[in-house]
Scaffold this motif. Structure first.
Motif, short mmCIF file in Angstrom:
data_model
loop_
_atom_site.label_atom_id
_atom_site.label_comp_id
_atom_site.label_asym_id
_atom_site.label_seq_id
_atom_site.Cartn_x
_atom_site.Cartn_y
_atom_site.Cartn_z
N TRP A 208 0.85 -1.20 0.00
CA TRP A 208 0.00 0.00 0.00
C TRP A 208 0.88 1.25 0.00
N THR A 209 1.10 1.82 -1.15
CA THR A 209 2.03 2.95 -1.24
C THR A 209 1.44 4.20 -1.88
N SER A 210 0.22 4.14 -2.39
CA SER A 210 -0.38 5.37 -2.94
C SER A 210 -0.77 6.28 -1.78
N GLY A 211 -1.16 7.52 -2.11
CA GLY A 211 -1.51 8.47 -1.06
C GLY A 211 -2.64 8.01 -0.18
N GLY A 212 -3.73 7.55 -0.79
CA GLY A 212 -4.88 7.07 -0.03
C GLY A 212 -4.56 5.84 0.78
N GLU A 213 -3.76 4.94 0.20
CA GLU A 213 -3.38 3.72 0.90
C GLU A 213 -2.50 4.03 2.11
N ALA A 214 -1.55 4.95 1.92
CA ALA A 214 -0.66 5.31 3.02
C ALA A 214 -1.44 5.91 4.19
N ALA A 215 -2.47 6.69 3.88
CA ALA A 215 -3.30 7.27 4.93
C ALA A 215 -4.03 6.18 5.72
N ALA A 216 -4.46 5.14 5.00
CA ALA A 216 -5.15 4.03 5.67
C ALA A 216 -4.19 3.22 6.52
N TRP B 131 -10.82 0.73 -3.92
CA TRP B 131 -9.69 1.42 -3.30
C TRP B 131 -9.40 2.75 -4.01
N ALA B 132 -9.92 2.93 -5.22
CA ALA B 132 -9.75 4.21 -5.91
C ALA B 132 -10.37 5.36 -5.11
N GLN B 133 -11.38 5.03 -4.28
CA GLN B 133 -12.02 6.07 -3.47
C GLN B 133 -11.04 6.80 -2.58
N GLY B 134 -10.04 6.07 -2.08
CA GLY B 134 -9.06 6.70 -1.21
C GLY B 134 -8.32 7.82 -1.90
N GLU B 135 -8.08 7.66 -3.21
CA GLU B 135 -7.37 8.70 -3.98
C GLU B 135 -8.28 9.91 -4.21
N PHE B 136 -9.54 9.67 -4.54
CA PHE B 136 -10.49 10.78 -4.70
C PHE B 136 -10.63 11.56 -3.39
N GLN B 137 -10.72 10.82 -2.30
CA GLN B 137 -10.89 11.45 -0.99
C GLN B 137 -9.68 12.29 -0.62
N LEU B 138 -8.48 11.74 -0.87
CA LEU B 138 -7.24 12.46 -0.56
C LEU B 138 -7.14 13.74 -1.38
N ALA B 139 -7.70 13.71 -2.60
CA ALA B 139 -7.65 14.89 -3.47
C ALA B 139 -8.76 15.89 -3.15
N GLY B 140 -9.58 15.58 -2.13
CA GLY B 140 -10.63 16.50 -1.73
C GLY B 140 -11.85 16.48 -2.63
N LYS B 141 -12.01 15.41 -3.42
CA LYS B 141 -13.14 15.31 -4.34
C LYS B 141 -14.34 14.70 -3.63
N VAL B 142 -15.53 15.15 -4.02
CA VAL B 142 -16.77 14.73 -3.38
C VAL B 142 -17.55 13.81 -4.30
N ALA B 143 -17.92 12.64 -3.78
CA ALA B 143 -18.71 11.69 -4.56
C ALA B 143 -20.06 12.28 -4.91
N GLY B 144 -20.47 12.14 -6.17
CA GLY B 144 -21.74 12.68 -6.61
C GLY B 144 -21.66 14.10 -7.12
#
Length: 411
Positions: free
Chosen positions: A32-40, A266-279
Motif C-alpha cells: 500500500w504505497t499510494s496516497g490514499g493507501e498510506a493514509a489508511a 480502493w480508488a475512493q481513497g485517492e479521490f478522498q485524498l484529493a478532496g473530491k466529493v462523490a456525486g
C-alpha cells in the motif's frame, strides 16, 4: 546494552497500555504505497502502536505482483517479517501447507471472529483444515466504473449511467482531447478489468460458470465471446493512456484528463485524498451500472512463524487490532473499502461506500477469481491480458481461445 538504553526500555515498558509486558517492534510488509493507501496504513499503525508494540513499516512499491514474490522469498528463505499482506484467497496457501505460517485460531476464538466477520467467505478464505491462518482487514470489490463529471461536461455529453453508455461516449471524449478510459500498464489492472466485465456485463450465472464451474462449453461459447468483444472495446478506449501505476490512472480521472476508469473501490481513497466529493466531482457505478454484484475480495494479514516469543505475542496483538471495530472504521474510511464486520457504524461513509454497503446488505456478493483460482492460474491470466492490451494485433477470438486453455488446465 548501556545503562541509558536499559533505562529507556524500562521507562517504555512502564508506560505501555493494556499491560503489555513484552512489547516489541514488528515489521509489517505490504504494497500500500499510494496516497490514499498510506493514509489508511497510518490508521493501522497508530492502533497497533497503542498496544505498546511498534509497527515497523515494510512497504514495497509496485503493487502485489511485485511485492508478493519478495514476501514469499523472505519467508521461505528464513528471513520472515512479523506480518504480511496477501489478498483473500489462495495466495498464501502453499506457505500455510509448508508449516511456515502461524495458526490464529485462538486469537479468532477470543475475538469471536466467526460471529462478527461478514460475509463468512472472508474467514473461509483464511481457513485451512479447520484452522484460521489470517486476519481479514477489508472487503474490496473490483466492479466499479469511476467517472469524471468535469470530463463529460467538457465533452458535451451526458454522464453515462452504465458501461454501454460509457462506450458510446468514447468518440465525444476523444474529440474533446480526453482519454476515454484510463488503464495503467500493470498486468493486474487489465486482468481485473476483464474479470469485472465478465460479471458486470455477463451476470452472476455466467461468471460462476466461468470461474467456479470452469464450464468448457460456456468459456468457449458466444456468451463469453460477447465479453471479449467488450474487452476489445475497452482496449480501444484505453489506447494512449501511457501511465503505469493504477493510482496514476485514477489521477487522470480525478484531474479530468480521462473520462473513466474501471478499478476497485480502493480508488475512493485517492479521490478522498484529493478532496473530491462523490456525486459532485465524480460518479461511481457499481456493477458498471448493469449487474450490481460485487466480489468480496480484499486484503488479509498472515503471520509467519517466529522464534521470538515477544514478537509472537505482538503478532497476536496485531491480529486482534486489525479486527477491532474502531480500527475497522478508521482504516476502511481512509482506504475506500468496506469493513469485514457487520456490526460497525459507518454513518460517515460517502455516497459510493453506501452504495457498496447496500449491495452487501442485499447479499449480492460473490467470491473473487483470487478465491476461486490458484495464484499460478491468476498469473497466466495476467500474462494473457497484459499481452492483449499491449498488442492490438491479437484478436478477441484468439484471446478467448487462450483464456479457455488456461481455465481448462486450472488446478
Amino acid at each position: 546494552m548501556n545503562i541509558r538504553c536499559i533505562a529507556a526500555v524500562l521507562a517504555a515498558t512502564v508506560a505501555m497500555p493494556f499491560g503489555v509486558a513484552h512489547a516489541t517492534d514488528l515489521e509489517v510488509t505490504h504494497w500500500w504505497t499510494s496516497g490514499g493507501e498510506a493514509a489508511a496504513v497510518a490508521e493501522l499503525a497508530k492502533a497497533f502502536d497503542a498496544t505498546g508494540n511498534k509497527w515497523v513499516d515494510g512497504a514495497i512499491a509496485g503493487s502485489g505482483g511485485t511485492a508478493r514474490p519478495i514476501m514469499i522469498s523472505r519467508i521461505t528463505g528464513g528471513d520472515p517479517m512479523g506480518a504480511t499482506q496477501f489478498n483473500h484467497g489462495r495466495q498464501a496457501q502453499e506457505l500455510v501447507e509448508a508449516g511456515l505460517m502461524r495458526d490464529l485460531t485462538d486469537v479468532a476464538t477470543k475475538g469471536h471472529w466467526k460471529d462478527v466477520i461478514k460475509p463468512a467467505s472472508l474467514l473461509d478464505s483464511c481457513t485451512i483444515d479447520g484452522k484460521i491462518y489470517c486476519a481479514p482487514v477489508n472487503i474490496h470489490s473490483w466492479q466499479w466504473l469511476w467517472l469524471s463529471n468535469d470530463a463529460f461536461k467538457k465533452a458535451g455529453v451526458e454522464l453515462p449511467k452504465n458501461w454501454n453508455e460509457f462506450v458510446a461516449a468514447g468518440p465525444a471524449l476523444k474529440k474533446a482531447g480526453i482519454q476515454p478510459l484510463a488503464v495503467g500498464g500493470q498486468p493486474w489492472q487489465a486482468t481485473g478489468l476483464v474479470d469485472t466485465l465478465m460479471i458486470s456485463l455477463g451476470g452472476k450465472d455466467l461468471y460462476m460458470k466461468v470461474f467456479k464451474d470452469r464450464d468448457a462449453a460456456t468459456i468457449s461459447g458466444p456468451e463469453v465471446g460477447k465479453i471479449f468483444k467488450a474487452v476489445d472495446d475497452a482496449r480501444k478506449l484505453a489506447a494512449g493512456t501511457n501511465v503505469q501505476d493504477w493510482n496514476q490512472a485514477t489521477n487522470m480521472v480525478i484531474t479530468g484528463k480521462a473520462g473513466g476508469q474501471v478499478m476497485g473501490d480502493w480508488a475512493q481513497g485517492e479521490f478522498q485524498l484529493a478532496g473530491k466529493v462523490a456525486g459532485k466531482d465524480y460518479t461511481c457505478l457499481p456493477g458498471l451500472g448493469l449487474n450490481e454484484y460485487l466480489t468480496a475480495n480484499g486484503d488479509a494479514f498472515y503471520f509467519p512463524k517466529l522464534k521470538d516469543e515477544a514478537k509472537s505475542k505482538a503478532q497476536d496483538a496485531l491480529a486482534a487490532t486489525i479486527v477491532d471495530p474502531k480500527v475497522q472504521v478508521a482504516f476502511n474510511l481512509k482506504k475506500g473499502s468496506l469493513p469485514i464486520r457487520g456490526d460497525v457504524d459507518l454513518a460517515s461513509a460517502n455516497d459510493c461506500m453506501k452504495k457498496g454497503l447496500a449491495i452487501l446488505a442485499k447479499g449480492n456478493v460473490l467470491q473473487s477469481p483470487d478465491q476461486l483460482l490458484s495464484a499460478d492460474t491468476q498469473k497466466q491470466k495476467e500474462d494473457l491480458f497484459s499481452q492483449f492490451f499491449a498488442n492490438p494485433s491479437m484478436t478477441a477470438e484468439a484471446a478467448q481461445k487462450r483464456f479457455a486453455e488456461i481455465l481448462k488446465a486450472a488446478d
